[in-house]
Each structure stands twice: as structure tokens, then as C-alpha cells.
Design a protein around this motif. Structure first.
Motif, PDB file in Angstrom:
ATOM      1  N   UNK B  31      30.731 -46.428 -48.003  1.00  0.00           N
ATOM      2  CA  UNK B  31      29.044 -45.762 -47.964  1.00  0.00           C
ATOM      3  C   UNK B  31      28.332 -45.148 -48.872  1.00  0.00           C
ATOM      4  N   UNK B  32      27.797 -45.313 -49.324  1.00  0.00           N
ATOM      5  CA  UNK B  32      27.299 -44.853 -50.790  1.00  0.00           C
ATOM      6  C   UNK B  32      27.044 -43.417 -50.884  1.00  0.00           C
ATOM      7  N   UNK B  33      27.625 -42.573 -51.642  1.00  0.00           N
ATOM      8  CA  UNK B  33      27.641 -41.287 -51.766  1.00  0.00           C
ATOM      9  C   UNK B  33      26.931 -41.114 -52.280  1.00  0.00           C
ATOM     10  N   UNK B  34      26.004 -41.298 -53.303  1.00  0.00           N
ATOM     11  CA  UNK B  34      24.482 -41.023 -53.547  1.00  0.00           C
ATOM     12  C   UNK B  34      23.909 -40.254 -52.258  1.00  0.00           C
ATOM     13  N   UNK B  35      23.237 -41.536 -51.215  1.00  0.00           N
ATOM     14  CA  UNK B  35      22.884 -41.403 -50.401  1.00  0.00           C
ATOM     15  C   UNK B  35      23.179 -40.488 -49.733  1.00  0.00           C
ATOM     16  N   UNK B  36      24.473 -40.189 -48.960  1.00  0.00           N
ATOM     17  CA  UNK B  36      24.873 -39.452 -48.389  1.00  0.00           C
ATOM     18  C   UNK B  36      25.068 -38.040 -49.068  1.00  0.00           C
TER      19      UNK B  36
END
Lengths: 302, 245
Positions: B31-36
Motif C-alpha cells: 500500500x502506498x505510504x504517502x497516501x496512508x
């Protein structure tokens, strides 16, 4: 002095009783059925009722409370639903590890607090002020993983987690103690600055006394008063902070016991942990009062 | 880029380091860390301001009533707040959220149940201070209604301390939420929270240190920012008070 202690102890009794009742109600009145947690929702009605009776949960709430209070007095804090061991035994088993951690953290807090506090009232006031602000507001569980990353994973100097030997205690103690050190330092720096503007110190300097002597003999003892009181209040908070620190490092203390019990919905153990931690907290608040009365005749006179 | 779904799983990117596709890398499920992080900050702010709303709505009116009239409101609220304060803060919130079941709403409720005490005590003291002053007595004698006095004369005169308390409340709630989520008792997986990301990241410290560093840095930035704002606000109020005299 003796009178003060007795009076404070007596004043604590009703509040302590309210705290015990509050913990009991918290566990029993909050939605969520321990029977569901134990048997699952598909268990038969007969089994559920049998267990309910076995645990005494079919009784009216008031009677359960009285039984609980009676048990507390006799040293029966209930039995864990999961491990079937007595709660008091589980708590006592875990308490030494937590005390060790608290001791380490206090050592870090005290030495760091004194050092940063003295620096913060001197030449590097601004820098130290900014540093302690950051250290004081950022919670321990953020520093913990970063410290592990640098000193355990990166440099390999210290173990990552667990409790084995002296070295393994360093990172948890620093993690838990650094925030307290910063708060202590801010308090000390502020009261030192306050004392340095006081008339008695100006008189000393005007008479030709040395600044260093003024600091060590006169300003510091006076400035330490509020700091010592704060130290005891922090000792009470250490156990709460320990819940998170123990989680970071897998430290086998009361905090981890509580988190395990919360995940397993082991109600008697949760109840016991909450009680123990809040009672210790109350005693520390009391100690803070008594110590400040002992050190400061103005408080004693009130 | 910022608006990628924080729950989307990209198996090709499991534990990927920062790159052009995933600016801050990807976690153990890809899962994309920036989005999280963005969603986690959102959740954090939601909790912070939710708790602020709840505690202010309970604490300020209670403090007004207790400070103005005293009597049984003051006695009951005083005893309750004493019991709340004799628990070490985070502990009750921890037990409450765990027993109610971890969810964003329950985190807000649990923190709110404890936080109102701060607003209550502050408001009560301020009201007691203002109550005896001439302009308040004059308004009373001129027949101005109680609620109108509160809104027009009392509250504007304790706006500064209340604003500082509000910011500290937001900061405290955000830290508490992160702590609860770190223990797995706050915002439930798979929804992103900074505390949860930090805990999950600790399992991959050897292979993907950025999974720890990124949420930690964001948390540090967030708490320092809100606390600095509170500090600036307090100084400004203190200066204004001194300038007025």
C-alpha cells in the motif's frame, strides 16, 4: 508533619473508593459481554447461562460490587478468564519489571532534567528551550522505534527488545525518561530564571558574592522545590507511559499485561491493572504533596 | 498522487523503497505510504477536532454554570472531575476504547469523556474571576439576562486561555489517538493511522526502515506544530493583557 500525612491519607480514602467503584462500573457497564468474548456468539444458551452463574455475573450489579469490594480487601482480586490464575498473582509477577523500567526512566529523567535545566537557564537558553519543547511534546512511542532503529538495528550496540541483562534496559529507560527529563528541565529552567531575578540574589551579587555560589547555594535549592514536586507527579505518570514503552520493547511488565488483557477481553485482569496503576498514581500524587510540605515551610503552614 | 486510495494493495510494490511511483515507498502489503500518511494525518486531525468539539460543548457550559451559580452543579461536577483526574489520563481512554471496540468514533468518545475536565476547570476559574468585576455587576444590575452576559461579557474576556486550552486539547487528543492506535486499540486496521503505521513498521525495520521513519517524522512534525501554535497564542494573549494595562 505527621498530621499532614494522616490528613492527606484520610482525604484520599473517599476518592480512592470512588476510583474503585468507577473502575468496576467501567468494566461492568460498558457494552460488550465477557461471555461472548469467552464462548463466541454461537454458544448454546444453556452453556452461556452456566458460565454466567459460575462467574457470578447473574447477580444484581450492586451485589457484584459488594462482592468485588469484599474480595479486594481480602486480597482476592479475581481470577483471569484466560489463564485461570489469580489476578493479584499475575500483577505481582509483572510488577518488578515495570518498577525496574520506572527506576531507569526516573534516573534518565532526573539526570537529564537537571543538566538541561541548568543549561536552559544559562547561556544556551533559546536552544535548550526549543529542544526541550520538542522532547516534551512528542510522545515516547515515537522516540522508541527511532532509538531502536539507530542504536539497535543501525549501530547494533543494544538489543532490539525483551528484558535480558542491563543493556536491554537502556533503550526503554531512555525512551520513557526523555520526555519527563524535558518537562523537568523546562520547569527547573523557568524557576531558576525566576530566582535569578529575586532581590536576595541581587543583594548577594551587589555585595560581591560570586555568581556560581549564588547559583549553587541559593538559587538552585529554591528552584528545586517545584521541580521535586513535579518529579513525584511524574513518578505517578510513569506507569501509564510504561504501557506504551513496554509495548514498543516487548518489556514483560504490568503495561504489557494490560494490553494483552485488553486484546483478549480478560475483564478481571483489566480491572486489576487499572486499579493497581491508578492507586499507585494516587499514592504518588499524595507523596508529591507530602514532600513539598516537608521541604517548604510555607506549604506546611497552610 | 496524493489521492491514491490508501487501502489499495499493489503486490508488485511490497516493501518497495521510495520511488517515482510510490513517493514514500510502499508497506508490507504494497500500500502506498504517502497516501496512508495523508489519510492518517486526516484521521488524526478528525480525532483532534472531534474531541475538541465534544469537550468544549460539555466543559464550557458546565464551567459557566458552576462558576456563576456554584451550588450543586459545582459540587457534583467538581467531584466527578476529581475522580477523572485521579486516574492517569491515557489509561481510562485505553480501557474505554478497548471495551467499546476500537473505532474512530469510540476513540473520540473515550477521549472526550476525560477531556471536558480541562475546559470545565479553566472556564469555572475564569468566570469566578470575572464575576466580581464592576462591568459584570453593572450589566447584571442593568437587567441584562444571564446568558447574554455570558456570551457578551464573560466568554470574550476568557477567549485567550480558552483558545490555548483548545489547541492543547487538539494536540493531546492527536497524541492519544496515535498511542491507542500504536497499541492496536485505536483506529482499527486496515484504516490508516500514524500510530498503527509506526507499530506495523517496527516489524520491518531491518528491510524497510522508512516505514518507521516516515510516520515518526510526521507525528513529530504534527505535535510540535500544534504545540508551537499554542505557545505563540499564549504569548500573544499575555502581551495583549499587559499592553491593555
Amino acid at each position: 508533619m505527621f498530621n499532614i500525612i494522616v490528613r492527606r491519607l484520610l482525604a484520599m480514602v473517599p476518592t480512592a473508593l470512588l476510583v474503585v467503584v468507577a473502575v468496576f462500573l467501567l468494566i461492568h457497564a460498558v457494552p460488550g459481554d465477557p461471555i461472548d468474548a469467552l464462548l463466541g456468539e454461537r454458544a448454546s444458551v444453556a452453556d452461556r447461562e452456566a458460565l454466567r452463574v459460575a462467574l457470578g455475573l447473574h447477580l444484581p450489579l450492586g451485589e457484584q460490587l459488594l462482592r468485588f469490594l469484599g474480595g479486594l480487601v481480602q486480597g482476592d482480586w479475581g481470577t483471569s478468564l484466560v489463564s485461570q490464575k489469580p489476578v493479584l498473582g499475575l500483577l505481582l509477577e509483572r510488577l518488578p519489571a515495570t518498577c525496574l523500567l520506572a527506576l531507569g526512566a526516573m534516573a534518565v529523567a532526573l539526570s537529564g532534567g537537571l543538566l538541561l535545566g541548568l543549561l536552559g537557564s544559562g547561556r544556551w537558553r533559546r536552544g535548550v528551550d526549543n529542544l526541550t519543547l520538542v522532547l516534551a511534546v512528542v510522545p515516547s512511542f515515537v522516540w522508541g522505534p527511532l532509538l531502536v532503529l539507530v542504536f539497535a538495528v543501525g549501530l547494533g550496540w543494544l538489543p532490539v527488545s525483551g528484558m535480558s541483562g542491563l543493556l536491554s534496559g537502556i533503550l526503554p529507560s531512555v525512551t520513557l525518561g526523555v520526555g519527563m527529563a524535558a518537562v523537568l528541565a523546562r520547569m527547573l529552567a523557568e524557576s531558576l530564571q525566576h530566582e535569578q531575578q529575586a532581590d536576595y540574589l541581587r543583594t548577594l551579587l551587589a555585595k560581591g558574592g560570586s555568581g556560581a555560589r549564588g547559583l549553587w547555594r541559593h538559587a538552585l535549592p529554591n528552584a528545586l522545590l517545584p521541580t521535586v514536586q513535579l518529579l513525584f507527579l511524574q513518578l505517578g505518570m510513569v506507569l501509564t507511559g510504561a504501557v506504551l514503552t513496554e509495548a514498543v520493547f516487548g518489556w514483560p511488565g504490568v503495561g504489557n499485561l494490560l494490553v494483552e488483557a485488553l486484546h483478549q477481553r480478560d475483564y478481571p485482569v483489566i480491572q486489576g491493572c487499572l486499579l493497581l496503576i491508578s492507586l499507585i498514581y494516587m499514592v504518588c500524587v499524595l507523596l508529591a504533596d507530602v514532600v513539598s510540605a516537608w521541604l517548604d515551610p510555607r506549604v506546611r503552614g497552610q | 498522487m496524493l489521492f491514491t486510495d490508501p487501502l489499495i494493495i499493489d503486490l508488485a510494490a511490497v516493501l518497495a523503497p521510495p520511488s517515482a511511483v510510490h513517493w514514500l515507498g510502499a508497506d508490507d502489503l504494497g500500500r502506498d505510504v504517502l497516501a496512508r500518511v495523508v489519510a492518517g494525518v486526516g484521521a488524526s486531525l478528525t480525532v483532534g477536532f472531534g474531541v475538541l468539539l465534544l469537550t468544549a460543548l460539555v466543559g464550557i457550559p458546565l464551567g459557566l454554570a458552576a462558576g456563576w451559580w456554584g451550588g450543586w452543579v459545582e459540587r457534583v461536577a467538581g467531584k466527578v472531575s476529581e475522580v477523572v483526574l485521579s486516574f492517569p489520563g491515557l489509561l481510562l481512554a485505553l480501557a474505554l476504547t478497548a471495551l467499546l471496540g476500537p473505532s474512530l468514533l469510540n476513540v473520540v468518545v473515550a477521549l472526550g469523556l476525560l477531556g471536558w475536565v480541562g475546559f470545565y476547570r479553566l472556564t469555572r476559574v475564569q468566570v469566578q474571576r470575572l464575576r466580581g468585576l464592576a462591568f459584570v455587576r453593572a450589566a447584571e444590575l442593568a437587567g441584562v439576562g444571564t446568558v447574554r452576559i455570558w456570551l457578551r461579557h464573560i466568554l470574550p474576556n476568557c477567549a485567550g486561555p480558552l483558545q490555548v486550552e483548545a489547541l492543547l486539547m487538539v494536540a493531546g487528543a492527536m497524541v492519544a489517538e496515535a498511542g491507542l492506535s500504536f497499541l492496536g486499540l485505536g483506529i482499527p486496521a486496515p484504516y490508516p493511522s500514524l500510530g498503527g503505521m509506526l507499530r506495523d513498521g517496527m516489524r520491518f525495520m531491518l528491510v524497510a526502515p522508512w516505514l518507521v521513519v516516515i510516520p515518526a517524522v510526521v507525528l513529530i512534525g504534527l505535535t510540535v506544530l500544534v504545540n508551537l501554535a499554542a505557545k505563540v497564542l499564549r504569548q500573544r494573549w499575555d502581551n495583549a493583557m499587559q499592553g491593555g494595562r
